[in-house]
Design a protein around this motif. Sequence first.
Motif, PDB file in Angstrom:
ATOM      1  N   ALA A   1       0.856  -1.193   0.000  1.00 37.74           N
ATOM      2  CA  ALA A   1       0.000   0.000   0.000  1.00 37.74           C
ATOM      3  C   ALA A   1       0.889   1.240   0.000  1.00 37.74           C
ATOM      4  O   ALA A   1       2.046   1.199   0.436  1.00 37.74           O
ATOM      5  CB  ALA A   1      -0.925   0.005   1.216  1.00 37.74           C
ATOM      6  N   THR A   2       0.335   2.331  -0.479  1.00 31.95           N
ATOM      7  CA  THR A   2       1.050   3.598  -0.533  1.00 31.95           C
ATOM      8  C   THR A   2       0.341   4.615   0.353  1.00 31.95           C
ATOM      9  O   THR A   2      -0.717   4.333   0.944  1.00 31.95           O
ATOM     10  CB  THR A   2       1.093   4.133  -1.973  1.00 31.95           C
ATOM     11  OG1 THR A   2      -0.251   4.470  -2.373  1.00 31.95           O
ATOM     12  CG2 THR A   2       1.681   3.098  -2.930  1.00 31.95           C
ATOM     13  N   LEU A   3       0.911   5.822   0.434  1.00 33.91           N
ATOM     14  CA  LEU A   3       0.259   6.891   1.190  1.00 33.91           C
ATOM     15  C   LEU A   3      -1.125   7.205   0.630  1.00 33.91           C
ATOM     16  O   LEU A   3      -2.043   7.564   1.373  1.00 33.91           O
ATOM     17  CB  LEU A   3       1.141   8.144   1.176  1.00 33.91           C
ATOM     18  CG  LEU A   3       2.386   8.112   2.071  1.00 33.91           C
ATOM     19  CD1 LEU A   3       3.226   9.364   1.847  1.00 33.91           C
ATOM     20  CD2 LEU A   3       2.001   7.988   3.542  1.00 33.91           C
ATOM     21  N   ALA A   4      -1.270   7.088  -0.690  1.00 34.88           N
ATOM     22  CA  ALA A   4      -2.580   7.340  -1.296  1.00 34.88           C
ATOM     23  C   ALA A   4      -3.608   6.337  -0.784  1.00 34.88           C
ATOM     24  O   ALA A   4      -4.783   6.682  -0.600  1.00 34.88           O
ATOM     25  CB  ALA A   4      -2.473   7.268  -2.820  1.00 34.88           C
ATOM     26  N   ASP A   5      -3.183   5.088  -0.535  1.00 33.17           N
ATOM     27  CA  ASP A   5      -4.089   4.096   0.027  1.00 33.17           C
ATOM     28  C   ASP A   5      -4.406   4.414   1.495  1.00 33.17           C
ATOM     29  O   ASP A   5      -5.554   4.264   1.944  1.00 33.17           O
ATOM     30  CB  ASP A   5      -3.467   2.703  -0.075  1.00 33.17           C
ATOM     31  CG  ASP A   5      -3.211   2.282  -1.510  1.00 33.17           C
ATOM     32  OD1 ASP A   5      -4.125   2.416  -2.334  1.00 33.17           O
ATOM     33  OD2 ASP A   5      -2.085   1.840  -1.803  1.00 33.17           O
ATOM     34  N   LEU A   6      -3.405   4.861   2.226  1.00 38.60           N
ATOM     35  CA  LEU A   6      -3.599   5.189   3.645  1.00 38.60           C
ATOM     36  C   LEU A   6      -4.629   6.294   3.828  1.00 38.60           C
ATOM     37  O   LEU A   6      -5.439   6.259   4.758  1.00 38.60           O
ATOM     38  CB  LEU A   6      -2.271   5.601   4.275  1.00 38.60           C
ATOM     39  CG  LEU A   6      -1.210   4.513   4.484  1.00 38.60           C
ATOM     40  CD1 LEU A   6       0.102   5.137   4.926  1.00 38.60           C
ATOM     41  CD2 LEU A   6      -1.693   3.498   5.513  1.00 38.60           C
ATOM     42  N   PHE A   7      -4.592   7.283   2.947  1.00 41.85           N
ATOM     43  CA  PHE A   7      -5.442   8.467   3.121  1.00 41.85           C
ATOM     44  C   PHE A   7      -6.584   8.524   2.115  1.00 41.85           C
ATOM     45  O   PHE A   7      -7.155   9.591   1.873  1.00 41.85           O
ATOM     46  CB  PHE A   7      -4.588   9.732   3.030  1.00 41.85           C
ATOM     47  CG  PHE A   7      -3.608   9.872   4.166  1.00 41.85           C
ATOM     48  CD1 PHE A   7      -4.027  10.367   5.390  1.00 41.85           C
ATOM     49  CD2 PHE A   7      -2.293   9.485   4.023  1.00 41.85           C
ATOM     50  CE1 PHE A   7      -3.138  10.487   6.452  1.00 41.85           C
ATOM     51  CE2 PHE A   7      -1.393   9.599   5.073  1.00 41.85           C
ATOM     52  CZ  PHE A   7      -1.817  10.092   6.291  1.00 41.85           C
ATOM     53  N   SER A   8      -6.943   7.396   1.558  1.00 44.67           N
ATOM     54  CA  SER A   8      -8.001   7.367   0.547  1.00 44.67           C
ATOM     55  C   SER A   8      -9.333   7.893   1.078  1.00 44.67           C
ATOM     56  O   SER A   8     -10.007   8.690   0.422  1.00 44.67           O
ATOM     57  CB  SER A   8      -8.182   5.928   0.035  1.00 44.67           C
ATOM     58  OG  SER A   8      -9.240   5.860  -0.893  1.00 44.67           O
ATOM     59  N   THR A   9      -9.717   7.468   2.285  1.00 42.82           N
ATOM     60  CA  THR A   9     -11.011   7.900   2.832  1.00 42.82           C
ATOM     61  C   THR A   9     -11.055   9.397   3.115  1.00 42.82           C
ATOM     62  O   THR A   9     -12.017  10.073   2.708  1.00 42.82           O
ATOM     63  CB  THR A   9     -11.357   7.086   4.093  1.00 42.82           C
ATOM     64  OG1 THR A   9     -11.600   5.730   3.720  1.00 42.82           O
ATOM     65  CG2 THR A   9     -12.597   7.649   4.780  1.00 42.82           C
ATOM     66  N   PRO A  10     -10.075   9.999   3.821  1.00 41.27           N
ATOM     67  CA  PRO A  10     -10.125  11.457   4.024  1.00 41.27           C
ATOM     68  C   PRO A  10     -10.153  12.250   2.717  1.00 41.27           C
ATOM     69  O   PRO A  10     -10.883  13.240   2.602  1.00 41.27           O
ATOM     70  CB  PRO A  10      -8.852  11.748   4.821  1.00 41.27           C
ATOM     71  CG  PRO A  10      -8.528  10.467   5.506  1.00 41.27           C
ATOM     72  CD  PRO A  10      -8.947   9.388   4.545  1.00 41.27           C
ATOM     73  N   ILE A  11      -9.368  11.805   1.722  1.00 39.83           N
ATOM     74  CA  ILE A  11      -9.373  12.507   0.434  1.00 39.83           C
ATOM     75  C   ILE A  11     -10.744  12.378  -0.226  1.00 39.83           C
ATOM     76  O   ILE A  11     -11.286  13.348  -0.761  1.00 39.83           O
ATOM     77  CB  ILE A  11      -8.272  11.947  -0.491  1.00 39.83           C
ATOM     78  CG1 ILE A  11      -6.897  12.242   0.087  1.00 39.83           C
ATOM     79  CG2 ILE A  11      -8.391  12.557  -1.890  1.00 39.83           C
ATOM     80  CD1 ILE A  11      -5.758  11.537  -0.661  1.00 39.83           C
ATOM     81  N   GLY A  12     -11.321  11.191  -0.150  1.00 39.16           N
ATOM     82  CA  GLY A  12     -12.655  10.994  -0.708  1.00 39.16           C
ATOM     83  C   GLY A  12     -13.698  11.869  -0.027  1.00 39.16           C
ATOM     84  O   GLY A  12     -14.607  12.389  -0.682  1.00 39.16           O
ATOM     85  N   LEU A  13     -13.571  12.045   1.292  1.00 38.82           N
ATOM     86  CA  LEU A  13     -14.519  12.895   2.015  1.00 38.82           C
ATOM     87  C   LEU A  13     -14.347  14.378   1.653  1.00 38.82           C
ATOM     88  O   LEU A  13     -15.330  15.124   1.585  1.00 38.82           O
ATOM     89  CB  LEU A  13     -14.344  12.705   3.518  1.00 38.82           C
ATOM     90  CG  LEU A  13     -14.820  11.348   4.056  1.00 38.82           C
ATOM     91  CD1 LEU A  13     -14.490  11.205   5.533  1.00 38.82           C
ATOM     92  CD2 LEU A  13     -16.319  11.174   3.827  1.00 38.82           C
ATOM     93  N   ILE A  14     -13.108  14.797   1.409  1.00 36.66           N
ATOM     94  CA  ILE A  14     -12.871  16.166   0.940  1.00 36.66           C
ATOM     95  C   ILE A  14     -13.570  16.382  -0.395  1.00 36.66           C
ATOM     96  O   ILE A  14     -14.228  17.411  -0.617  1.00 36.66           O
ATOM     97  CB  ILE A  14     -11.349  16.434   0.822  1.00 36.66           C
ATOM     98  CG1 ILE A  14     -10.714  16.512   2.205  1.00 36.66           C
ATOM     99  CG2 ILE A  14     -11.082  17.724   0.043  1.00 36.66           C
ATOM    100  CD1 ILE A  14      -9.195  16.541   2.192  1.00 36.66           C
ATOM    101  N   CYS A  15     -13.442  15.413  -1.287  1.00 32.80           N
ATOM    102  CA  CYS A  15     -14.097  15.512  -2.596  1.00 32.80           C
ATOM    103  C   CYS A  15     -15.620  15.543  -2.438  1.00 32.80           C
ATOM    104  O   CYS A  15     -16.309  16.350  -3.096  1.00 32.80           O
ATOM    105  CB  CYS A  15     -13.695  14.339  -3.480  1.00 32.80           C
ATOM    106  SG  CYS A  15     -11.943  14.295  -3.932  1.00 32.80           S
ATOM    107  N   ALA A  16     -16.156  14.681  -1.585  1.00 36.24           N
ATOM    108  CA  ALA A  16     -17.604  14.620  -1.386  1.00 36.24           C
ATOM    109  C   ALA A  16     -18.140  15.931  -0.820  1.00 36.24           C
ATOM    110  O   ALA A  16     -19.196  16.427  -1.232  1.00 36.24           O
ATOM    111  CB  ALA A  16     -17.949  13.453  -0.463  1.00 36.24           C
TER     112      ALA A  16
END
Length: 323
Positions: A280-295
């Motif tokens: 996994a990468t950092l993008a995988d680690l922070f996928s949910t927070p980034i997705g919530l920012i987009c939402a």
Amino acid sequence: MRSDQAEKRFLPKISVIVPIYNGEADLPGLLHCLRAQTYSSDLVSYCLVDNGSHDRTSEILKSASQDAQNFVVLSESQIQSSYAARNLGIRSTTGEILVFTDADCRPEPNWLENLIQPFEDLTVGLVAGEIKALLGNTILEQHADRQETLSQKHTLAHPFCAYGQTANLAVRDQVFEQVGLFRPYLTTGGDADFCWRALSQTPWQIRFAERAIVRHRHRSTLAALRSQWRRYGRSNRYLHELHGVDLMRDFSLQDYGYRLTRWLFKELPIAAIHGLQQKATLADLFSTPIGLICAHARTTGQRHAHLPDQARQIEWLHEPKNS
């Protein structure tokens, strides 16, 4: 002597239309990709429409048109809208197939050849090519790449009706004759609006040309990412008012709290273990927070958008017969 296969190749006359606003940084890369196309240069024209740029765009475009006879430069300075710029291109070209992309896109060399082939089927009026990511180094770019944010697979599977994004879309000229051009004062959502008019008002069909690839740069900063998703929200509101598309449900504080709690105590530990195993990468680690920012950005864009009356206007190549 040509082979029978070469004689039967489907090679219609096509026009590629590109709206450009302050494209100084992007144009050299785009022009290089257009010049590298394997489609016969005698059968394709590139219509580059400056939409009121304030940088060196006009200078770069003038130089490009002087270097190649099939590069045509136009200027749309009355209406600040990529759809108005595209309409000018549509009116000014003579191709049997009109192809659309954007200044910040990078088409692969065989893009046009692969994008045009589905039109051999005379029932096909629109073809969407695939949009893939340019290589990016930031967490946000890697996240968008994993989510395939820009892929036409999402738009072609839209629950209301399929559509193709104008970053990689081809249309028969007859379709514009029948349903009109883009809405010139619309600032987002015009690609879906046009495709839905075409598919609901005519028998034309849409196809996916997966090997006709355009690469696009994902947003690399939070400000740019939020802006992108707010635009998606505005688009949803506009399409709701124009076509009755369902609005997205607003996220409540409880929704955000639940998703963050689940991420913190379940998803993050699992992703961290995978990270230690180099799975996994950092993008995988922070996928949910980034997705919530987009939402959140998309919800905000939808909540505050209102379709101006002027944006309802449709331009026509000719006056409709029933007018």
